[in-house]
Design an enzyme around this catalytic site. Structure first.
Site, mmCIF file in Angstrom:
data_model
loop_
_atom_site.group_PDB
_atom_site.id
_atom_site.type_symbol
_atom_site.label_atom_id
_atom_site.label_comp_id
_atom_site.label_asym_id
_atom_site.label_seq_id
_atom_site.Cartn_x
_atom_site.Cartn_y
_atom_site.Cartn_z
ATOM 1 C CG HIS A 166 -5.710 -1.997 -3.981
ATOM 2 N ND1 HIS A 166 -4.656 -2.759 -4.419
ATOM 3 C CD2 HIS A 166 -5.318 -1.486 -2.772
ATOM 4 C CE1 HIS A 166 -3.682 -2.746 -3.526
ATOM 5 N NE2 HIS A 166 -4.047 -1.966 -2.516
ATOM 6 N NE ARG A 214 -0.469 -0.756 4.059
ATOM 7 C CZ ARG A 214 -1.515 -0.691 3.268
ATOM 8 N NH1 ARG A 214 -1.429 -1.078 2.027
ATOM 9 N NH2 ARG A 214 -2.666 -0.265 3.707
ATOM 10 C CG ASP A 218 -3.285 1.385 -0.091
ATOM 11 O OD1 ASP A 218 -3.499 0.232 -0.515
ATOM 12 O OD2 ASP A 218 -2.138 1.867 0.012
ATOM 13 C CG HIS A 257 -0.806 0.002 -5.041
ATOM 14 N ND1 HIS A 257 -1.679 0.904 -4.489
ATOM 15 C CD2 HIS A 257 -0.586 -0.926 -4.080
ATOM 16 C CE1 HIS A 257 -1.956 0.561 -3.257
ATOM 17 N NE2 HIS A 257 -1.314 -0.559 -2.965
HETATM 18 C C1 SIN Z 1 0.187 -2.972 -0.611
HETATM 19 O O1 SIN Z 1 -0.667 -2.948 -1.503
HETATM 20 O O2 SIN Z 1 0.080 -2.309 0.385
HETATM 21 C C2 SIN Z 1 1.402 -3.853 -0.743
HETATM 22 C C3 SIN Z 1 2.241 -3.531 -1.898
HETATM 23 C C4 SIN Z 1 3.434 -4.446 -1.969
HETATM 24 O O3 SIN Z 1 3.560 -5.361 -1.138
HETATM 25 O O4 SIN Z 1 4.268 -4.258 -2.842
#
Ligand code: SIN
Length: 286
Positions: A106, A277, A108, A260
């Site tokens: 996806h 994050r 974000d 990602h």
């Molecule tokens: C995410 O997609 O924000 C998380 C990525 C991760 O935990 O490596």
């Protein structure tokens, strides 16, 4: 600029390590410009060996733009609403953070009208097994995927808009979980299937199988296979970079340019993974 700073490309289509920058000291304008240039060029950059307080992490993220407040409030850091906890750690029988973040390919928050420019993930705890780090994150270049499209297909896609909805496809097919009423309040949004990057001007394929439920003015019978085909084109192996985490990494990715997925090859309570994050606001798509 910090003369000891070094940008080391990953050897893949995207990704670079940035060595020798200490984010806890604050950065002069020239050093930040060099980091931002590497970010725009490589789409995913990792600043290794950082030791940051929450305030220092937020201050660094703000150099990229407006830091967003986490709307999934139950995953927010208890004292810093700008930070979302991504973690498999449980306390008192409940997860302290988002345990399922990024389980499918996806970009974000494409289900918002102005999806984030950048996401920053700071590795506090990284799971390991017999000296091997677990929980890698894979990235794929949606720009390289666009560049690799046949010219006729580029022309066919120009002007098309896709419908994005939180976990939309899974809901549509009845396989999504309805775990958060906040998610369900997000209205559908439309974004161009081929998106122009607001900074670099490069074009990228901007659809994902998880979030896209259709294409405006196209029957599902045609739109859904097209979306699936485009999503597969993005994640070709030669467009990928695999990030192997180290404690102290600050990883930044460029949401208009990459997709990602986070690998879940670790388990609680054998392994602990804790990431902080932050998302940096973006602009309307075109
Ligand atoms: C995410 O997609 O924000 C998380 C990525 C991760 O935990 O490596």
């Amino acid at each position: 600029m910090d003369a000891s700073m070094q940008v080391v490309p990953s050897g893949s289509a995207i990704g670079a390590d940035i060595l020798g920058a200490d984010l806890s000291r604050g950065l002069d304008a020239a050093t930040f410009r060099a980091i931002e240039a590497a970010f725009n060029e490589r789409s995913v950059v990792c600043l290794r060996d950082q030791h940051l307080t929450e305030e220092q992490f937020i201050a660094f993220a703000k150099r990229f733009g407006e830091v967003e407040i986490i709307f999934l409030t139950h995953y927010a850091h208890p004292r810093y609403p700008e930070i979302m906890l991504v973690s498999n750690i449980q306390e008192n029988g409940r997860n302290i953070g988002h345990v399922d973040a990024g389980r499918v390919w996806h970009t974000d928050m494409s289900y918002t009208a102005t999806p984030p420019r950048a996401t920053l993930l700071y590795a506090i705890d990284v799971p390991e097994e017999a000296g091997r780090v677990l929980g890698d994150t894979l990235f794929a270049s949606a720009v390289a995927a666009y560049d690799g499209l046949p010219e006729a297909m580029k022309r066919r896609l120009e002007g098309l808009r896709a419908v994005h909805r939180v976990s939309g496809r899974r809901k549509k097919t009845g396989t999504g979980k309805e775990d958060n009423p906040l998610r369900d309040r997000q209205p559908d949004v439309l974004h161009p299937v081929i998106r122009t990057h607001p900074v670099t001007g490069r074009k990228a394929i901007y659809v994902s199988e998880g979030e896209c439920t259709g294409i405006v003015g196209m029957e599902d019978a045609e739109a859904l296979p097209l979306l699936a085909d485009l999503a597969q084109r993005i994640i070709r192996k030669d467009y990928q970079y695999r990030h192997r985490w180290r404690k102290g990494d600050v990883l930044i990715w460029d949401n208009p340019a990459v997709q990602h997925i986070a690998l879940r090859d670790y388990e609680w309570p054998r392994h602990r993974r804790l990431m902080h994050r932050i998302t940096v606001g973006g602009s309307a798509t075109y």
